[in-house]
Design a protein around this motif. Sequence first.
Motif, short mmCIF file in Angstrom:
data_model
loop_
_atom_site.label_atom_id
_atom_site.label_comp_id
_atom_site.label_asym_id
_atom_site.label_seq_id
_atom_site.Cartn_x
_atom_site.Cartn_y
_atom_site.Cartn_z
N UNK A 78 -2.47 83.12 5.29
CA UNK A 78 -3.18 83.64 6.46
C UNK A 78 -3.72 85.04 6.13
N UNK A 79 -4.98 85.33 6.48
CA UNK A 79 -5.58 86.63 6.15
C UNK A 79 -4.78 87.85 6.56
N UNK A 80 -4.06 87.79 7.68
CA UNK A 80 -3.28 88.97 8.09
C UNK A 80 -2.09 89.21 7.16
N UNK A 81 -1.81 88.25 6.26
CA UNK A 81 -0.73 88.41 5.29
C UNK A 81 -1.25 88.54 3.85
N UNK A 82 -2.58 88.67 3.70
CA UNK A 82 -3.13 88.90 2.36
C UNK A 82 -2.62 90.23 1.83
N UNK A 83 -2.42 90.27 0.53
CA UNK A 83 -1.98 91.48 -0.18
C UNK A 83 -0.59 91.97 0.28
N UNK A 84 0.22 91.02 0.72
CA UNK A 84 1.58 91.37 1.13
C UNK A 84 2.62 90.59 0.32
N UNK A 85 2.17 89.96 -0.78
CA UNK A 85 3.09 89.28 -1.68
C UNK A 85 3.39 87.83 -1.35
N UNK A 86 2.77 87.29 -0.32
CA UNK A 86 3.05 85.91 0.08
C UNK A 86 2.58 84.93 -1.00
N UNK A 87 1.34 85.06 -1.44
CA UNK A 87 0.81 84.14 -2.45
C UNK A 87 1.60 84.25 -3.75
N UNK A 88 1.91 85.44 -4.15
CA UNK A 88 2.66 85.63 -5.40
C UNK A 88 4.07 85.02 -5.28
N UNK A 89 4.71 85.18 -4.14
CA UNK A 89 6.05 84.59 -3.94
C UNK A 89 5.98 83.06 -3.99
N UNK A 90 4.97 82.48 -3.37
CA UNK A 90 4.80 81.03 -3.44
C UNK A 90 4.57 80.59 -4.88
N UNK A 91 3.70 81.32 -5.58
CA UNK A 91 3.37 80.97 -6.96
C UNK A 91 4.60 81.04 -7.87
N UNK A 92 5.38 82.08 -7.71
CA UNK A 92 6.57 82.25 -8.56
C UNK A 92 7.56 81.10 -8.36
N UNK A 93 7.57 80.49 -7.19
CA UNK A 93 8.45 79.35 -6.95
C UNK A 93 8.02 78.11 -7.73
#
Length: 146
Positions: free
Chosen positions: A84-99
């Motif tokens: 979600x755009x309001x969570x961009x650049x807050x580590x959400x995508x990176x955390x999902x990717x690392x999983x």
Amino acid sequence: MEIRDATASDAVTISKLIHEVSLQCNFSEMEPCPQWFADSIKPDVLKPFIASDDYLWLIAEERGEVTGVLTLFEGNLVKYFFVHPKFHRKGVARALWQQVVPVLHSEISVRSSLFAVSFYEKLGFKKVGEVKFFNGVSFQTMMATF
């Protein structure tokens, strides 16, 4: 933030997230969301895919709110990766990717929205060919080796 496997009961929330993010980040008045895409992410369409062993579905949650989704098909294709755009650049995508990194096959591909190309490049993906436009959607095929 919590990362967990998605279940069929998450289909409505996942559908809503993908639709909202797509409208804000991938489509515009000049290039509107095609009906086939909107239909393809409806909850009843997503439910069997969420239950399928061919897919890995992860969602990120913050205080009970789904903030991101990452879906792999057969371990080598990124099918959905939306935050979600309001969570961009807050580590959400990176955390999902690392999983998912530990379960990736040697080569993985994605048909990236033009909006997300730079993000995928940061993950190690390289562009393959030119930008394509198919059935109302522009995308850049990208590949990475792990």
